[in-house]
Design a protein around this motif. Structure first.
Motif, PDB file in Angstrom:
ATOM      1  N   LEU A 184      -0.389  -9.036   1.396  1.00 62.20           N
ATOM      2  CA  LEU A 184       0.082  -7.810   1.364  1.00 62.20           C
ATOM      3  C   LEU A 184      -0.900  -6.479   1.811  1.00 62.20           C
ATOM      4  CD1 LEU A 184       2.538  -6.168   0.258  1.00 62.20           C
ATOM      5  CD2 LEU A 184       1.493  -6.178  -1.916  1.00 62.20           C
ATOM      6  N   ILE A 185      -1.731  -6.506   1.602  1.00 63.59           N
ATOM      7  CA  ILE A 185      -2.799  -5.352   1.819  1.00 63.59           C
ATOM      8  C   ILE A 185      -2.876  -5.227   3.403  1.00 63.59           C
ATOM      9  CG2 ILE A 185      -5.177  -4.551   1.891  1.00 63.59           C
ATOM     10  CD1 ILE A 185      -5.307  -5.680  -1.002  1.00 63.59           C
ATOM     11  N   THR A 186      -2.955  -6.598   3.857  1.00 63.36           N
ATOM     12  CA  THR A 186      -3.328  -6.626   5.552  1.00 63.36           C
ATOM     13  C   THR A 186      -2.098  -6.133   6.065  1.00 63.36           C
ATOM     14  OG1 THR A 186      -4.913  -8.477   5.276  1.00 63.36           O
ATOM     15  CG2 THR A 186      -3.702  -8.031   7.424  1.00 63.36           C
ATOM     16  N   ILE A 187      -0.932  -6.537   5.651  1.00 61.46           N
ATOM     17  CA  ILE A 187       0.431  -6.087   6.258  1.00 61.46           C
ATOM     18  C   ILE A 187       0.806  -4.659   6.208  1.00 61.46           C
ATOM     19  CG2 ILE A 187       3.055  -6.563   6.067  1.00 61.46           C
ATOM     20  CD1 ILE A 187       2.442  -9.398   5.493  1.00 61.46           C
ATOM     21  N   VAL A 188       0.373  -4.306   5.243  1.00 60.86           N
ATOM     22  CA  VAL A 188       0.655  -2.403   4.827  1.00 60.86           C
ATOM     23  C   VAL A 188      -0.158  -1.862   5.723  1.00 60.86           C
ATOM     24  CG1 VAL A 188       0.665  -1.049   2.935  1.00 60.86           C
ATOM     25  CG2 VAL A 188       1.745  -3.014   2.351  1.00 60.86           C
ATOM     26  N   LEU A 189      -1.489  -2.077   5.682  1.00 60.39           N
ATOM     27  CA  LEU A 189      -2.456  -1.333   6.330  1.00 60.39           C
ATOM     28  C   LEU A 189      -2.165  -1.426   8.031  1.00 60.39           C
ATOM     29  CD1 LEU A 189      -5.765  -2.017   4.667  1.00 60.39           C
ATOM     30  CD2 LEU A 189      -4.312   0.011   4.465  1.00 60.39           C
ATOM     31  N   ILE A 195      -8.365   1.011   8.710  1.00 61.39           N
ATOM     32  CA  ILE A 195      -9.830   0.170   9.084  1.00 61.39           C
ATOM     33  C   ILE A 195     -10.872   0.400   7.593  1.00 61.39           C
ATOM     34  CG2 ILE A 195     -11.792  -0.265  10.366  1.00 61.39           C
ATOM     35  CD1 ILE A 195     -10.109   0.742  12.763  1.00 61.39           C
ATOM     36  N   LEU A 196     -11.066   1.391   7.255  1.00 58.79           N
ATOM     37  CA  LEU A 196     -12.119   1.821   6.030  1.00 58.79           C
ATOM     38  C   LEU A 196     -11.196   0.602   4.692  1.00 58.79           C
ATOM     39  CD1 LEU A 196     -13.079   5.316   6.096  1.00 58.79           C
ATOM     40  CD2 LEU A 196     -14.607   3.330   6.294  1.00 58.79           C
ATOM     41  N   LEU A 197     -10.066   1.152   4.541  1.00 56.85           N
ATOM     42  CA  LEU A 197      -9.675   0.410   3.366  1.00 56.85           C
ATOM     43  C   LEU A 197      -9.624  -1.004   3.339  1.00 56.85           C
ATOM     44  CD1 LEU A 197      -6.427   3.030   2.449  1.00 56.85           C
ATOM     45  CD2 LEU A 197      -8.622   2.606   1.300  1.00 56.85           C
ATOM     46  N   PHE A 198      -9.336  -1.515   4.687  1.00 49.17           N
ATOM     47  CA  PHE A 198      -9.408  -3.008   4.813  1.00 49.17           C
ATOM     48  C   PHE A 198     -10.691  -3.625   4.718  1.00 49.17           C
ATOM     49  CE2 PHE A 198      -9.554  -6.562   7.497  1.00 49.17           C
ATOM     50  CZ  PHE A 198      -8.833  -7.557   7.121  1.00 49.17           C
ATOM     51  N   VAL A 199     -11.595  -3.005   5.344  1.00 51.09           N
ATOM     52  CA  VAL A 199     -12.985  -3.382   5.222  1.00 51.09           C
ATOM     53  C   VAL A 199     -13.429  -3.266   3.721  1.00 51.09           C
ATOM     54  CG1 VAL A 199     -15.354  -2.862   5.731  1.00 51.09           C
ATOM     55  CG2 VAL A 199     -13.595  -2.800   7.449  1.00 51.09           C
ATOM     56  N   PHE A 200     -13.092  -2.324   3.094  1.00 44.60           N
ATOM     57  CA  PHE A 200     -13.530  -2.335   1.516  1.00 44.60           C
ATOM     58  C   PHE A 200     -12.868  -3.301   0.765  1.00 44.60           C
ATOM     59  CE2 PHE A 200     -14.507   2.506   2.123  1.00 44.60           C
ATOM     60  CZ  PHE A 200     -15.527   2.673   2.757  1.00 44.60           C
ATOM     61  N   ALA A 201     -11.711  -3.560   1.163  1.00 44.93           N
ATOM     62  CA  ALA A 201     -10.841  -4.523   0.448  1.00 44.93           C
ATOM     63  C   ALA A 201     -11.027  -6.032   0.614  1.00 44.93           C
ATOM     64  CB  ALA A 201      -9.210  -4.437   0.558  1.00 44.93           C
ATOM     65  N   PHE A 202     -11.680  -6.168   1.652  1.00 47.24           N
ATOM     66  CA  PHE A 202     -11.924  -7.480   2.297  1.00 47.24           C
ATOM     67  C   PHE A 202     -12.715  -8.514   1.400  1.00 47.24           C
ATOM     68  CE2 PHE A 202     -14.143 -10.791   4.762  1.00 47.24           C
ATOM     69  CZ  PHE A 202     -13.276 -11.503   5.675  1.00 47.24           C
ATOM     70  N   PRO A 203     -14.141  -7.967   0.990  1.00 56.46           N
ATOM     71  CA  PRO A 203     -14.923  -8.716   0.022  1.00 56.46           C
ATOM     72  C   PRO A 203     -14.383  -8.942  -1.474  1.00 56.46           C
ATOM     73  CG  PRO A 203     -16.023  -6.600   0.509  1.00 56.46           C
ATOM     74  CD  PRO A 203     -14.670  -6.632   1.247  1.00 56.46           C
ATOM     75  N   VAL A 251     -10.927  -8.892  -2.381  1.00 49.39           N
ATOM     76  CA  VAL A 251      -9.635  -9.532  -2.319  1.00 49.39           C
ATOM     77  C   VAL A 251      -9.527 -10.625  -1.574  1.00 49.39           C
ATOM     78  CG1 VAL A 251      -7.257  -9.062  -2.150  1.00 49.39           C
ATOM     79  CG2 VAL A 251      -8.628  -7.394  -3.353  1.00 49.39           C
ATOM     80  N   ILE A 252      -9.880 -10.477  -0.137  1.00 46.21           N
ATOM     81  CA  ILE A 252      -9.480 -11.388   0.679  1.00 46.21           C
ATOM     82  C   ILE A 252     -10.603 -12.419   0.813  1.00 46.21           C
ATOM     83  CG2 ILE A 252      -9.160 -11.949   3.184  1.00 46.21           C
ATOM     84  CD1 ILE A 252      -8.284  -9.061   3.374  1.00 46.21           C
ATOM     85  N   VAL A 282      -0.612 -14.644 -12.877  1.00 44.54           N
ATOM     86  CA  VAL A 282      -1.452 -13.695 -12.040  1.00 44.54           C
ATOM     87  C   VAL A 282      -1.257 -13.851 -10.391  1.00 44.54           C
ATOM     88  CG1 VAL A 282      -4.205 -13.471 -11.571  1.00 44.54           C
ATOM     89  CG2 VAL A 282      -3.240 -14.094 -13.941  1.00 44.54           C
ATOM     90  N   VAL A 283      -1.404 -12.511  -9.935  1.00 41.11           N
ATOM     91  CA  VAL A 283      -0.986 -12.516  -8.375  1.00 41.11           C
ATOM     92  C   VAL A 283      -2.211 -13.240  -7.519  1.00 41.11           C
ATOM     93  CG1 VAL A 283      -0.896 -11.318  -6.442  1.00 41.11           C
ATOM     94  CG2 VAL A 283       0.209 -10.473  -8.476  1.00 41.11           C
ATOM     95  N   LYS A 284      -2.185 -14.132  -6.878  1.00 44.00           N
ATOM     96  CA  LYS A 284      -2.987 -14.836  -5.990  1.00 44.00           C
ATOM     97  C   LYS A 284      -3.861 -13.987  -4.966  1.00 44.00           C
ATOM     98  CE  LYS A 284      -0.757 -19.330  -6.280  1.00 44.00           C
ATOM     99  NZ  LYS A 284      -0.563 -20.568  -5.815  1.00 44.00           N
ATOM    100  N   ARG A 285      -4.884 -14.112  -4.947  1.00 46.52           N
ATOM    101  CA  ARG A 285      -5.896 -13.325  -3.979  1.00 46.52           C
ATOM    102  C   ARG A 285      -5.267 -13.462  -2.554  1.00 46.52           C
ATOM    103  NH1 ARG A 285     -10.606 -11.204  -6.060  1.00 46.52           N
ATOM    104  NH2 ARG A 285     -11.317 -12.486  -7.906  1.00 46.52           N
TER     105      ARG A 285
END
Length: 234
Positions: A58-63, A92-100, A102-103, A49-52
């Motif tokens: 990865l999401i932060t770097i890509v965005l 910015i939207l995608l990061f804020v949506f993914a923050f709670p 995944v991160i 399983v991929v760690k959160r």
């Protein structure tokens, strides 16, 4: 009577090999009995399983890379308009949506929804740099975003604090749909300078009101509620 599987010569039942080509004689029944019921390994492999934290990184770097590269392209190459603001806003939207999700999963849900509303408002504000005026943002976009955010917060509060069922959830949805449509129409009339009155949203308000009254009646009458649940299978 059997025959060699290689050359087809007739074989005697006592032979172990073919007298012509020396191919071993194998009884199909013995071969079937010798084979396991499952020719493939029964042990199932499991992908790690991929760690959160890794996924969040990865999401932060890509965005971040997407926003930065588009900003540089807009600044150095395609300098006609500030088109990169749209992509930066989406990042910015995608990061804020993914923050709670995944991160940082311990973020309170109400705060997470509030941050989502703020991120949407920020994205809409970035669009104002591509329009001749900011009036639409302050008089139309901001009130609608505030109304939607408040309705989502209330809906979440009701689901978490009150008994939940399909009927009660439907009551919340129809009631908030009526409020949302009425609010949007009033905001549009205020923005365009028209009289503050309901027209098309009055139809939505009436229909939703009838449905809410019917659902509240069903929910308050136990026998009626049980009959509806049996017939609708929920």
């Amino acid at each position: 009577m059997s025959y060699c599987v290689n050359c087809g010569v007739e074989l005697d039942a006592s032979l172990q090999t073919c007298p012509l080509c020396h191919t071993p004689v194998i009884n199909p029944k013995e071969l079937k009995n010798a084979m396991p019921d499952f020719p493939y390994p029964q042990e199932k492999g499991q992908v790690e399983v991929v760690k959160r934290k890794d996924l969040g990184l990865l999401i932060t770097i890509v965005l971040s890379a997407t926003a930065l590269s588009c900003g540089l392209l807009n600044l150095l190459v395609f300098t006609g308009t500030s088109w990169s603001l749209l992509i930066i806003g989406i990042c910015i939207l995608l990061f804020v949506f993914a923050f709670p999700a995944v991160i940082y999963t311990k973020l309170p849900v109400y705060l997470s929804l509030l941050l989502d509303g703020i991120a949407i408002a920020v994205y809409l504000y970035l669009i104002t740099y591509l329009t001749p005026s900011e009036r639409w943002f302050w008089q139309l976009a901001v009130p609608i975003v505030l109304l939607v955010t408040a309705l989502v917060e209330i809906f979440t509060f009701l689901l978490r604090r009150l008994p939940v069922s399909i009927i009660s959830t439907a009551i919340y949805l129809f009631a908030e749909a009526a409020i949302l449509c009425s609010g949007i129409e009033l905001f549009i009339h205020r923005f365009t300078g028209s009289p503050l009155r309901l027209s098309w949203s009055a139809v939505v308000l009436t229909a939703c009101g009838i449905i809410v009254v019917a659902l509240v009646t069903i929910l308050s009458r136990r026998r009626l509620r049980d009959a509806v649940q049996r017939r609708l299978h929920f």
